[in-house]
Write a protein that holds these residues in place. Structure first.
Motif, PDB file in Angstrom:
ATOM      1  N   UNK A   6       0.850  -1.167   0.000  1.00  0.00           N
ATOM      2  CA  UNK A   6       0.000   0.000   0.000  1.00  0.00           C
ATOM      3  C   UNK A   6       0.900   1.235   0.000  1.00  0.00           C
ATOM      4  N   UNK A   7       0.584   2.157  -0.889  1.00  0.00           N
ATOM      5  CA  UNK A   7       1.346   3.390  -0.985  1.00  0.00           C
ATOM      6  C   UNK A   7       0.608   4.497  -0.229  1.00  0.00           C
ATOM      7  N   UNK A   8       1.052   4.803   0.971  1.00  0.00           N
ATOM      8  CA  UNK A   8       0.375   5.811   1.788  1.00  0.00           C
ATOM      9  C   UNK A   8       0.715   7.236   1.370  1.00  0.00           C
ATOM     10  N   UNK A   9       1.542   7.370   0.331  1.00  0.00           N
ATOM     11  CA  UNK A   9       1.856   8.699  -0.196  1.00  0.00           C
ATOM     12  C   UNK A   9       0.814   9.152  -1.216  1.00  0.00           C
ATOM     13  N   UNK A  10       0.015   8.206  -1.728  1.00  0.00           N
ATOM     14  CA  UNK A  10      -1.011   8.531  -2.729  1.00  0.00           C
ATOM     15  C   UNK A  10      -2.319   7.880  -2.336  1.00  0.00           C
ATOM     16  N   UNK A  11      -2.987   8.425  -1.337  1.00  0.00           N
ATOM     17  CA  UNK A  11      -4.236   7.868  -0.822  1.00  0.00           C
ATOM     18  C   UNK A  11      -5.416   8.621  -1.424  1.00  0.00           C
ATOM     19  N   UNK A  12      -6.413   7.868  -1.848  1.00  0.00           N
ATOM     20  CA  UNK A  12      -7.679   8.432  -2.277  1.00  0.00           C
ATOM     21  C   UNK A  12      -8.765   7.900  -1.366  1.00  0.00           C
ATOM     22  N   UNK A  13      -9.697   8.740  -0.978  1.00  0.00           N
ATOM     23  CA  UNK A  13     -10.781   8.305  -0.106  1.00  0.00           C
ATOM     24  C   UNK A  13     -12.115   8.533  -0.806  1.00  0.00           C
ATOM     25  N   UNK A  14     -13.055   7.613  -0.552  1.00  0.00           N
ATOM     26  CA  UNK A  14     -14.385   7.696  -1.128  1.00  0.00           C
ATOM     27  C   UNK A  14     -15.371   7.251  -0.065  1.00  0.00           C
ATOM     28  N   UNK A  51     -15.200  13.971   3.672  1.00  0.00           N
ATOM     29  CA  UNK A  51     -15.106  15.432   3.605  1.00  0.00           C
ATOM     30  C   UNK A  51     -14.435  15.960   4.874  1.00  0.00           C
ATOM     31  N   UNK A  52     -14.806  15.422   6.021  1.00  0.00           N
ATOM     32  CA  UNK A  52     -14.197  15.861   7.290  1.00  0.00           C
ATOM     33  C   UNK A  52     -12.698  15.635   7.287  1.00  0.00           C
ATOM     34  N   UNK A  53     -12.236  14.517   6.736  1.00  0.00           N
ATOM     35  CA  UNK A  53     -10.787  14.282   6.716  1.00  0.00           C
ATOM     36  C   UNK A  53     -10.082  15.096   5.640  1.00  0.00           C
ATOM     37  N   UNK A  65       2.651  10.265   7.874  1.00  0.00           N
ATOM     38  CA  UNK A  65       2.991   9.370   6.777  1.00  0.00           C
ATOM     39  C   UNK A  65       1.869   9.107   5.796  1.00  0.00           C
ATOM     40  N   UNK A  66       0.672   9.617   6.072  1.00  0.00           N
ATOM     41  CA  UNK A  66      -0.465   9.425   5.171  1.00  0.00           C
ATOM     42  C   UNK A  66      -0.700  10.720   4.401  1.00  0.00           C
TER      43      UNK A  66
END
Length: 162
Positions: free
Chosen positions: A1-9, A19-21, A31-32
């Motif tokens: 897992x690449x924690x440098x390029x995180x997408x959230x849905x 949205x809150x995060x 590191x995230x």
């Protein structure tokens, strides 16, 4: 897992959660690095849109025009106003629950519902009255609505995470 390029849905309250995060006032764990956030029919969960902004994380909001939560999606987009990486997509004829198979009749439990307000759904020809004042539109089927969400999510995350 690449924690440098995180997408959230997230969908509904989960949409409010992502949205809150993404808020400028939020500090992610060390590191995230959240690079993109998409909210499907977000419920704002008490976020004070008058005081909060989203300018560091690209934001996409996808909301159905037959969804009573449609206005919350507009609030979230306003919080990112002026950011060229902010997007808002109206899904004509989309409701709230059909983004989620658990909440969709026929794919979820017996209590799953078509959540377009009773007085606005089941118009002649499978239509619903939109909440964004665009009149009476054909309500999307669950499959059509999820395909639309997949299209928007794939394009958005491809753009910001590659």
């Amino acid at each position: 897992m690449n924690l440098d390029r995180v997408g959230t849905l997230g969908h509904s309250r989960g949409g409010g959660g992502v949205i809150a995060q993404a808020l400028d006032s939020h500090t992610p764990p060390s590191g995230v690095h959240v690079r993109a956030t998409m909210a499907l029919a977000p419920a704002m969960n008490g976020i004070n849109a008058d005081k909060e902004r989203i300018t560091r994380v690209p934001l996409a909001v996808v909301a159905g025009t037959c969804d009573a939560m449609w206005e919350d999606g507009k609030i979230a987009a306003t919080m990112a106003a002026g950011d060229s990486n902010a997007e808002h997509h109206d899904v004509r004829g989309g409701n709230h629950n059909f983004f989620n198979t658990i909440w969709t009749p026929g794919t979820g439990p017996a209590f799953a519902t078509d959540d377009v307000a009773v007085e606005k759904r089941h118009r002649p020809g499978g239509r619903c009255e939109s909440t964004n004042q665009t009149g009476t539109v054909r309500q999307l089927t669950p499959a059509e609505q999820r395909e639309t969400a997949i299209h928007y999510a794939t394009a958005f995350f491809d753009k910001h995470l590659k």
